[in-house]
Design a protein around this motif. Structure first.
Motif, PDB file in Angstrom:
ATOM      1  N   ARG A 103     -13.162 -18.915 -10.159  1.00  0.00           N
ATOM      2  CA  ARG A 103     -12.689 -19.249  -8.827  1.00  0.00           C
ATOM      3  C   ARG A 103     -12.643 -18.037  -7.898  1.00  0.00           C
ATOM      4  O   ARG A 103     -12.370 -18.185  -6.711  1.00  0.00           O
ATOM      5  N   LEU A 104     -12.870 -16.861  -8.428  1.00  0.00           N
ATOM      6  CA  LEU A 104     -12.821 -15.667  -7.595  1.00  0.00           C
ATOM      7  C   LEU A 104     -14.017 -15.637  -6.645  1.00  0.00           C
ATOM      8  O   LEU A 104     -15.129 -16.022  -7.012  1.00  0.00           O
ATOM      9  N   SER A 105     -13.745 -15.197  -5.431  1.00  0.00           N
ATOM     10  CA  SER A 105     -14.798 -15.069  -4.426  1.00  0.00           C
ATOM     11  C   SER A 105     -14.793 -13.636  -3.907  1.00  0.00           C
ATOM     12  O   SER A 105     -13.851 -12.879  -4.175  1.00  0.00           O
ATOM     13  N   PRO A 106     -15.802 -13.235  -3.148  1.00  0.00           N
ATOM     14  CA  PRO A 106     -15.786 -11.874  -2.581  1.00  0.00           C
ATOM     15  C   PRO A 106     -14.537 -11.589  -1.762  1.00  0.00           C
ATOM     16  O   PRO A 106     -14.122 -10.444  -1.642  1.00  0.00           O
ATOM     17  N   TYR A 107     -13.929 -12.637  -1.173  1.00  0.00           N
ATOM     18  CA  TYR A 107     -12.740 -12.452  -0.331  1.00  0.00           C
ATOM     19  C   TYR A 107     -11.428 -12.521  -1.112  1.00  0.00           C
ATOM     20  O   TYR A 107     -10.360 -12.417  -0.520  1.00  0.00           O
ATOM     21  N   SER A 108     -11.486 -12.701  -2.435  1.00  0.00           N
ATOM     22  CA  SER A 108     -10.259 -12.851  -3.220  1.00  0.00           C
ATOM     23  C   SER A 108      -9.363 -11.621  -3.121  1.00  0.00           C
ATOM     24  O   SER A 108      -8.136 -11.739  -3.001  1.00  0.00           O
ATOM     25  N   ALA A 109      -9.946 -10.431  -3.167  1.00  0.00           N
ATOM     26  CA  ALA A 109      -9.141  -9.210  -3.082  1.00  0.00           C
ATOM     27  C   ALA A 109      -8.516  -9.082  -1.694  1.00  0.00           C
ATOM     28  O   ALA A 109      -7.334  -8.739  -1.570  1.00  0.00           O
ATOM     29  N   TRP A 110      -9.314  -9.360  -0.645  1.00  0.00           N
ATOM     30  CA  TRP A 110      -8.737  -9.286   0.704  1.00  0.00           C
ATOM     31  C   TRP A 110      -7.634 -10.322   0.878  1.00  0.00           C
ATOM     32  O   TRP A 110      -6.599 -10.036   1.488  1.00  0.00           O
ATOM     33  N   ASP A 111      -7.840 -11.517   0.345  1.00  0.00           N
ATOM     34  CA  ASP A 111      -6.837 -12.573   0.466  1.00  0.00           C
ATOM     35  C   ASP A 111      -5.539 -12.158  -0.219  1.00  0.00           C
ATOM     36  O   ASP A 111      -4.441 -12.409   0.300  1.00  0.00           O
ATOM     37  N   ALA A 112      -5.657 -11.504  -1.384  1.00  0.00           N
ATOM     38  CA  ALA A 112      -4.462 -11.027  -2.080  1.00  0.00           C
ATOM     39  C   ALA A 112      -3.759  -9.954  -1.251  1.00  0.00           C
ATOM     40  O   ALA A 112      -2.517  -9.970  -1.107  1.00  0.00           O
ATOM     41  N   TRP A 113      -4.525  -9.028  -0.705  1.00  0.00           N
ATOM     42  CA  TRP A 113      -3.935  -7.989   0.148  1.00  0.00           C
ATOM     43  C   TRP A 113      -3.245  -8.603   1.359  1.00  0.00           C
ATOM     44  O   TRP A 113      -2.144  -8.196   1.741  1.00  0.00           O
ATOM     45  N   ASN A 114      -3.887  -9.576   1.970  1.00  0.00           N
ATOM     46  CA  ASN A 114      -3.322 -10.230   3.147  1.00  0.00           C
ATOM     47  C   ASN A 114      -1.971 -10.876   2.817  1.00  0.00           C
ATOM     48  O   ASN A 114      -1.033 -10.824   3.617  1.00  0.00           O
ATOM     49  N   ALA A 115      -1.869 -11.484   1.630  1.00  0.00           N
ATOM     50  CA  ALA A 115      -0.604 -12.093   1.215  1.00  0.00           C
ATOM     51  C   ALA A 115       0.468 -11.027   0.989  1.00  0.00           C
ATOM     52  O   ALA A 115       1.627 -11.192   1.392  1.00  0.00           O
ATOM     53  N   ILE A 116       0.076  -9.908   0.372  1.00  0.00           N
ATOM     54  CA  ILE A 116       1.039  -8.843   0.078  1.00  0.00           C
ATOM     55  C   ILE A 116       1.603  -8.256   1.358  1.00  0.00           C
ATOM     56  O   ILE A 116       2.819  -8.140   1.536  1.00  0.00           O
ATOM     57  N   ARG A 117       0.734  -7.886   2.294  1.00  0.00           N
ATOM     58  CA  ARG A 117       1.226  -7.263   3.516  1.00  0.00           C
ATOM     59  C   ARG A 117       1.971  -8.252   4.401  1.00  0.00           C
ATOM     60  O   ARG A 117       2.832  -7.878   5.178  1.00  0.00           O
ATOM     61  N   SER A 118       1.647  -9.562   4.288  1.00  0.00           N
ATOM     62  CA  SER A 118       2.391 -10.561   5.050  1.00  0.00           C
ATOM     63  C   SER A 118       3.810 -10.685   4.527  1.00  0.00           C
ATOM     64  O   SER A 118       4.762 -10.769   5.307  1.00  0.00           O
ATOM     65  N   VAL A 119       3.956 -10.694   3.207  1.00  0.00           N
ATOM     66  CA  VAL A 119       5.304 -10.734   2.604  1.00  0.00           C
ATOM     67  C   VAL A 119       6.090  -9.495   3.009  1.00  0.00           C
ATOM     68  O   VAL A 119       7.300  -9.560   3.275  1.00  0.00           O
ATOM     69  N   CYS A 120       5.413  -8.361   3.082  1.00  0.00           N
ATOM     70  CA  CYS A 120       6.069  -7.097   3.448  1.00  0.00           C
ATOM     71  C   CYS A 120       6.133  -6.893   4.958  1.00  0.00           C
ATOM     72  O   CYS A 120       6.505  -5.798   5.417  1.00  0.00           O
ATOM     73  N   ARG A 121       5.797  -7.915   5.723  1.00  0.00           N
ATOM     74  CA  ARG A 121       5.903  -7.900   7.182  1.00  0.00           C
ATOM     75  C   ARG A 121       5.177  -6.712   7.808  1.00  0.00           C
ATOM     76  O   ARG A 121       5.713  -6.009   8.663  1.00  0.00           O
ATOM     77  N   TYR A 122       3.953  -6.480   7.348  1.00  0.00           N
ATOM     78  CA  TYR A 122       3.088  -5.453   7.936  1.00  0.00           C
ATOM     79  C   TYR A 122       3.811  -4.095   7.974  1.00  0.00           C
ATOM     80  O   TYR A 122       3.782  -3.387   8.973  1.00  0.00           O
ATOM     81  N   HIS A 123       4.426  -3.737   6.880  1.00  0.00           N
ATOM     82  CA  HIS A 123       5.227  -2.515   6.814  1.00  0.00           C
ATOM     83  C   HIS A 123       4.368  -1.293   7.128  1.00  0.00           C
ATOM     84  O   HIS A 123       3.229  -1.169   6.670  1.00  0.00           O
ATOM     85  N   SER A 124       4.928  -0.383   7.901  1.00  0.00           N
ATOM     86  CA  SER A 124       4.162   0.792   8.342  1.00  0.00           C
ATOM     87  C   SER A 124       3.837   1.744   7.204  1.00  0.00           C
ATOM     88  O   SER A 124       2.930   2.576   7.332  1.00  0.00           O
ATOM     89  N   ARG A 125       4.561   1.656   6.087  1.00  0.00           N
ATOM     90  CA  ARG A 125       4.293   2.555   4.948  1.00  0.00           C
ATOM     91  C   ARG A 125       3.467   1.878   3.861  1.00  0.00           C
ATOM     92  O   ARG A 125       3.360   2.404   2.754  1.00  0.00           O
ATOM     93  N   LEU A 126       2.883   0.753   4.179  1.00  0.00           N
ATOM     94  CA  LEU A 126       2.049   0.031   3.217  1.00  0.00           C
ATOM     95  C   LEU A 126       0.609   0.052   3.689  1.00  0.00           C
ATOM     96  O   LEU A 126       0.313  -0.306   4.835  1.00  0.00           O
ATOM     97  N   SER A 127      -0.296   0.473   2.837  1.00  0.00           N
ATOM     98  CA  SER A 127      -1.706   0.568   3.222  1.00  0.00           C
ATOM     99  C   SER A 127      -2.592   0.286   2.016  1.00  0.00           C
ATOM    100  O   SER A 127      -2.110  -0.015   0.917  1.00  0.00           O
ATOM    101  N   VAL A 128      -3.904   0.428   2.236  1.00  0.00           N
ATOM    102  CA  VAL A 128      -4.901   0.087   1.221  1.00  0.00           C
ATOM    103  C   VAL A 128      -5.564   1.342   0.688  1.00  0.00           C
ATOM    104  O   VAL A 128      -5.883   2.262   1.441  1.00  0.00           O
ATOM    105  N   ALA A 129      -5.761   1.372  -0.628  1.00  0.00           N
ATOM    106  CA  ALA A 129      -6.663   2.334  -1.258  1.00  0.00           C
ATOM    107  C   ALA A 129      -7.883   1.528  -1.679  1.00  0.00           C
ATOM    108  O   ALA A 129      -7.816   0.753  -2.637  1.00  0.00           O
ATOM    109  N   LEU A 130      -8.972   1.653  -0.939  1.00  0.00           N
ATOM    110  CA  LEU A 130     -10.120   0.762  -1.104  1.00  0.00           C
ATOM    111  C   LEU A 130     -11.156   1.366  -2.039  1.00  0.00           C
ATOM    112  O   LEU A 130     -11.626   2.481  -1.831  1.00  0.00           O
TER     113      LEU A 130
END
Length: 798
Positions: free
Chosen positions: A210-237
């Motif tokens: 069921r994984l798609s190319p966007y699965s990782a981005w979708d997971a990141w989007n959920a994480i940062r949404s729960v954390c309310r776009y916290h200024s100290r939260l970012s991505v190591a890509l």
């Protein structure tokens, strides 16, 4: 590089060295040695193998106790990890701690479906974050969630990250995510806690299919949404060897990327046996490193630091610094060779090592080569470096008197005033060719610049007259008392008294004063009243108010018309900024249309036939690479204004002004309705090809300055038409209509935008809302709707 970019500072590459299993603890001496080798930082685990063994022993003892205990399982307490001891961590407070990117344990599983494994993982994670914060660590990288756990695992993981942000009050947390969601990097090692999941929980994972190319981005989007776009939260890509689609690259580019990881497998080997990156890799890195907050680069598992773990690899430079020019590391000008097989790669690797024995850090040398040979900055990057994604309130020129520096910024545009001069010259030539009678009564064409500011358009009108040989009678109308003084000085010193300078609001000007005391008309009315959305600085209202001075038969307005345009965008960085403002004193932050030089954004609706990543710039030299996005956004027309307006419309507006009986009832939106001919409404539908999050609407404009016998002279900020109509124009930044709550969009959905321009005869404001739809079993189903945003409280006063 082109001559215009000489002297322009180019981005610096801050490069770190990462080893999955570093053989020795990171000490101050090792950090300084890494700097001597050319690295800017090192990575270090927060805890070591001793602590790992202690946790595994605790888990083993717990499982044995469960098997032998007579106590029912629900009554058995979960295992507790004792506090960290000195032997559990290589870290301690030091002078070099700020030059480390620390790593939480990769063997934990915060999203495990087994409550015991998840509980132990959360304890390990909390202990590590708390100790890192105590030591003064500023940057912690955390392996992203295991995507195979599905959405249930993501929610657990996001909750743990949100708590960690509270534990480490000054720690920046970087979630290590793969760019391509189908490449999850979830290989389990012997010591991974996930290997000890109990059988009853082992089959609860979501299937990898069921994984798609966007699965990782979708997971990141959920994480940062729960954390309310916290200024100290970012991505190591983590960049893969083969890049995904352009749209997915663009989606990640818009995110707050703090680290870009380049493992040895991401590198190719060129015809000379040197390590290089593909053109898509180069383009993505160059784009990211021109952001306002430039990410750092990590070289992962490219070999140990020279002379530390490999006695055969000794630095040959006494100073420890590498050669400033290693041409062998440059990619060939031709296309990249096909990727070698694993066996061929191993053989090439051996040969490369032999060839580069005088260069102990070939991967780093290649990155320094890229740093020295970056593509030149374009006009926007040179002019607007400090303005990227910086929110500015729209100007209110009718109520505020602008400062000289504000006018000066406008006047630096290399294109706008040249195009205005062309438009005025064409209008003058057409006036004479068509044999129109002038309002001066003689050969002079009467030209008035309304809203003259510091006078650049007046200068251009005089130049157009000189170049065409057609005489003009020039007027400069300006209400700003301070600019009026400067206009008088220009008239004395620069214009040789050729201009009549009038201080008044253009709407109150009665026209050129005639010798007999009457007021005459104007043949060509020139203005630069357009804002970022064309009409947002009240150009329609101003030009309506001054139209009474325009020659009713042949009068020309420059501009003749202008249109507003929109497209939905994803802008996490700007949304986080607005969200922070809304929590403070700026509670209306999401109800203001902001002027902003949009830079770190992703277009959610794009036009078809986009190039694939593998097709980009094949064989192009580095200094010829175009690092701007190749995506073409779907930008749609919202509404249009044209001038001069029909006299019958103005006559009806005049009847309504004052509330006379013949003028009809009250205005639809308040007032008498005298300005209701300038209200607008538009509904637009944008197809959304791939999943994303909409944070707002980007607004642009196009204007026809003059359309005559020699064609049209046009200006555009629309990214689709700007290159053709007014390349390199920098006067206007786009406008952003933000959303209070991001709209989550699935693939193959539609975004419907409703947009209003409202007025109550005292001010003008905008209202906007968006709706998301998908097709389910043949029915168009609404899945999300935003609030109705309104800028009425911050409207532009008339």
């Amino acid at each position: 590089m082109d001559s215009e970019s000489v002297g322009e500072p180019m981005p610096i590459f801050y490069v770190g060295h990462h080893e999955t299993t570093r053989a020795q603890p990171v000490s101050d001496t090792l950090v300084r040695h890494a700097q001597d080798c050319g690295y800017d930082m090192l990575t270090s685990p927060i805890t070591n193998s001793h602590f790992h063994s202690r946790v595994l022993g605790l888990l083993s003892a717990y499982n044995q106790a469960i098997e032998t205990a007579s106590i029912p399982l629900p009554a058995q307490p979960l295992p507790l990890i004792p506090a960290l001891e000195n032997v559990d961590s290589p870290l301690h407070p030091s002078d070099t701690i700020s030059q480390l990117v620390t790593l939480t344990s990769t063997w934990i599983d915060l999203a495990s479906p087994d409550p015991v494994i998840a509980y132990l993982s959360r304890q390990v994670f909390s202990l590590e974050i708390a100790y890192a914060a105590f030591c003064g660590v500023m940057n912690v990288a955390v392996r992203g969630p295991r995507l195979s756990h599905g959405s249930a695992g993501i929610s657990q993981y996001a909750r743990a990250i949100k708590e960690a942000l509270s534990i480490g009050s000054y720690v920046n947390i970087h979630i290590w995510m793969p760019m391509d969601g189908t490449k999850t990097n979830e290989d389990e090692h012997i010591g991974d806690l996930s290997r000890f999941v109990r059988p009853e929980y082992a089959n609860s994972e979501a299937p990898n299919a069921r994984l798609s190319p966007y699965s990782a981005w979708d997971a990141w989007n959920a994480i940062r949404s729960v954390c309310r776009y916290h200024s100290r939260l970012s991505v190591a890509l983590d960049l893969p060897r083969k890049f995904p689609s352009i749209t997915l690259q663009s989606r990640w580019y818009a995110e707050p990327i703090r680290l870009i990881n380049l493992s040895e497998s991401a590198f190719l080997v060129n015809n000379r046996g040197s390590f290089v990156l593909s053109k898509p890799h180069q383009i993505f890195i160059f784009r990211c490193l021109r952001l306002k907050s430039t990410p750092w680069l990590l070289l992962s598992d490219v070999g140990p630091l020279p002379s530390v773990n490999d006695p055969d690899m000794v630095m040959s430079y006494p100073s420890g610094y590498l050669s400033p020019s290693l041409a062998a590391d440059a990619p060939s000008s031709g296309s990249m060779p096909p990727s070698p097989t694993p066996a061929e790669a191993a053989q090439v690797s051996k040969n490369s090592k032999a060839k580069s024995k005088n260069d102990p850090t070939p991967h780093l040398s290649y990155l320094r080569y890229l740093q020295r040979n970056q593509p030149p900055k374009n006009v926007f990057e040179r002019f607007g470096g400090g303005y990227q994604d910086y929110l500015q309130s729209p100007l209110q020129p009718l109520t505020d008197n602008l400062e000289s520096i504000t006018y000066e910024v406008f006047e630096k545009d290399p294109v706008k005033y040249d195009w205005y001069e062309r438009a005025i010259a064409q209008a003058l030539k057409d006036w004479v060719v068509e044999g129109r009678s002038t309002s001066s009564g003689g050969q002079e064409v009467v030209v008035a610049v309304v809203g003259a500011g510091r006078g650049p358009l007046v200068t251009r009108a005089l130049r157009a007259s000189e170049s065409t040989g057609i005489p003009i009678r020039a007027y400069a109308i300006e209400k700003n008392p301070n600019a009026y003084v400067l206009l008088q000085r220009h008239n004395l010193e620069d214009w040789q008294g050729q201009v009549t300078v009038v201080k008044t609001d253009m709407r109150a000007w009665r026209g050129p004063t005639l010798p007999e005391g009457d007021f005459g008309k104007v043949d060509i009315l020139v203005s630069e009243l357009l804002g970022s959305f064309a009409d947002n600085e009240l150009s329609p209202e101003c030009l309506d108010g001054v139209q009474h001075v325009l020659n009713p038969m042949d009068g020309i307005s420059i501009p003749a018309s202008y249109t507003a345009h929109l497209t939905p965008i994803s802008t996490p960085r700007i949304y986080a900024d607005l969200y922070g403002r809304s929590l403070g004193s700026d509670t209306a932050a999401f109800d203001i249309p902001w002027v902003v030089m949009l830079h770190q954004l992703d277009y959610l609706s794009t036009l078809p036939n986009q190039p694939d990543a593998s097709e980009l710039m094949n064989g192009t030299k580095i200094n010829q690479l175009k690092v701007d996005t190749p995506l073409t956004p779907n930008v749609q027309l919202v509404w249009e204004f044209s001038h001069p307006l029909s006299p019958t419309i103005l006559a009806q507006a005049s009847l309504r002004r004052g509330g006379s009986a013949i003028g009809g009832g009250g205005g639809f939106t308040g007032g008498d309705g005298a300005n209701e001919h300038n209200i607008r409404f538009s509904k637009l539908t944008f197809p959304i090809q791939d999943q994303g999050a909409c944070h707002g609407l980007a607004g642009y404009f196009e204007t026809v300055l003059y359309a005559g016998s020699e064609g049209s002279v046009e200006l555009s900020t629309n990214p689709v038409t700007m290159e053709e109509k007014s390349k390199d124009m920098i006067s206007w930044f786009p406008i952003l209509f933000p959303l209070k709550t991001p709209i989550q969009l699935p693939p193959n959905s539609e975004l419907e935008v409703s947009m209003w321009r409202q007025t109550d005869d005292r001010k003008v404001w905008y209202e906007w809302m968006v709706e998301a739809f998908v097709n389910i079993n043949g029915y168009r189903t609404r899945i999300a709707i935003s609030e109705l945003h309104s800028s009425k409280s911050n409207g532009c006063l008339m």
